[in-house]
Motif scaffolding. Structure first.
Motif, PDB file in Angstrom:
ATOM      1  N   SER A 177     -18.417 -43.939  13.943  1.00 17.43           N
ATOM      2  CA  SER A 177     -17.707 -43.152  12.933  1.00 17.43           C
ATOM      3  C   SER A 177     -16.282 -43.655  12.752  1.00 17.43           C
ATOM      4  CB  SER A 177     -17.693 -41.674  13.322  1.00 17.43           C
ATOM      5  OG  SER A 177     -19.005 -41.152  13.337  1.00 17.43           O
ATOM      6  N   ASP A 217     -21.832 -42.808  18.973  1.00 19.62           N
ATOM      7  CA  ASP A 217     -21.716 -42.372  17.579  1.00 19.62           C
ATOM      8  C   ASP A 217     -20.274 -42.177  17.148  1.00 19.62           C
ATOM      9  OD1 ASP A 217     -24.452 -42.429  17.408  1.00 19.62           O
ATOM     10  OD2 ASP A 217     -24.714 -40.276  17.744  1.00 19.62           O
ATOM     11  N   THR A 218     -19.434 -41.686  18.063  1.00 20.65           N
ATOM     12  CA  THR A 218     -18.027 -41.468  17.727  1.00 20.65           C
ATOM     13  C   THR A 218     -17.344 -42.786  17.370  1.00 20.65           C
ATOM     14  OG1 THR A 218     -17.913 -39.550  19.191  1.00 20.65           O
ATOM     15  CG2 THR A 218     -15.829 -40.559  18.536  1.00 20.65           C
TER      16      THR A 218
END
Length: 377
Positions: A86, A82-83
């Motif tokens: 993002s 997810d990082t």
């Protein structure tokens, strides 16, 4: 519309030969009488630009962007997740980015973000890992495809080199399966070679997020007969672990994919049996695939569900490593700006996928030396 405006605003850059500039590693000129598209902006993502391969990616892409007048943003995506998504979203949302190149793992979420912000997408050194992911990426019109180094070959050669060095009891450490297709291919090829030889034993294998120093310690303690070790990548921490475990005397041979700052030392010490590198050249060809599209809409890869393959440069001795350092790790990248320009349809109407295939077929230390011998001291 933006591509049309870019071309209309292009400045005429009629430039002379740039041999002397290239000899000084000055990437600021191209040998062309065509207008150079102005105002293009791309982003380039990789796990980390602090490692050896990351620094090579950055040097080569910056070289090309300087030569072609392209603004570039470099950003890191770590080990994915997810990082990383993002980070991709943040970079694309912050500015008018025309194209994105991602080195390593590619996920449909990355491609979806590129599509959302109108950025063309090319991947290099990695490809979607499953058929479902490939189909999802291809569904986006922004996905131009990807270029892969021949990881089946690399995985096979690593184990063949250990066998040729006399190793019969080996271990293997790879990246967590299902994250990057290239590492999965290396591991699968490793198994094929192990199955080929009746007297070659795979004592143990483990797949983790680069926690391989712990693997080394565990396997050395568990298998005193260990005489060969293969890794699906390379890092200086592996050599340090060999030293710590007392096996850096050549009693256990090592084969890796990728090169770190200490690889040459361990070829000299008789520990390194084989490695391969040169994959930043594949990133340079990924730049060409992207630039082809941004310059005049040319899609080099007709079927983006099938990656374009390129060879690694294999190294099996310290002497070969020295030649590799001289010609491949030189500040002048493996392809000059003019050589890349030849692969771009906007500058060369005969450029096609066949041009890319020709470059790949010839790629080797000898090839780079023949092309750049007069440019490198």
């Amino acid at each position: 519309m933006k591509k049309i405006l870019v071309l209309l605003l292009a400045l005429v850059m009629t430039l002379g030969l740039c041999t002397s500039a290239l000899a000084e590693f000055d990437a600021g000129t191209l040998t062309t009488d065509k207008e150079i598209p102005q105002g293009l902006k791309i982003a380039f993502a990789y796990r980390s630009f602090s490692d050896k391969l990351g620094s090579q990616y950055k040097n080569a892409i910056q070289y090309l962007c300087d030569a072609f007048g392209v603004e570039v943003i470099f950003f890191e995506v770590g080990d994915g997740g997810d990082t990383a998504v993002s980070a991709v979203e943040s970079v694309l949302a912050a500015g008018d980015v025309d194209g994105l190149i991602v080195a390593g793992a590619t996920s449909p979420a990355y491609v979806a973000a590129a599509d959302k912000y109108g950025a063309a997408y090319v991947c290099t050194g990695g490809f979607p890992a499953t058929a479902e992911e490939i189909a999802s990426c291809v569904a986006y019109d922004c996905f131009l495809g990807g270029l892969l180094d021949d990881d089946d070959w690399a995985g096979e050669q690593a184990i063949e080199a250990l066998y040729a060095a006399g190793c019969r009891n080996i271990c293997y450490s790879g990246l967590t399966k299902g994250i990057v297709s290239s590492h999965d291919a290396r591991a699968a090829a490793m198994h094929r070679v192990v199955e080929k030889y009746e007297d070659l034993n795979l004592l143990a294998e483990n797949y983790s997020m680069l926690e391989w120093s712990a693997d080394i310690s565990s396997f050395v303690a568990s298998y005193p007969e260990l005489d060969g070790y293969a890794f699906s990548a390379c890092a200086d921490s592996l050599y340090l672990a060999f030293e710590t475990e007392g096996i850096a005397d050549g009693s256990v041979k090592m084969a890796t994919v990728d090169i770190s700052s200490e690889t040459g030392t361990y070829f000299e010490k008789g520990v390194q049996a084989w490695t391969c590198g040169g994959q930043y050249g594949t990133a340079m060809m990924a730049f060409s695939v992207l630039y082809n599209y941004l310059a005049d809409g040319t899609r080099i890869i007709a079927d983006p569900s099938v990656p374009m393959l390129r060879p690694y440069i294999g190294i099996s001795s310290y002497e070969e490593y020295e030649d590799y350092v001289k010609y491949v790790e030189n500040p002048l990248p493996v392809y000059t700006a003019d050589e890349i320009m030849h692969t771009i349809h906007y500058f060369n109407e005969e450029a096609s996928v066949a041009t890319f295939e020709e470059y790949a077929a010839n790629y080797s230390v000898a090839d780079v030396a023949a092309r750049h011998g007069d440019l490198i001291d």
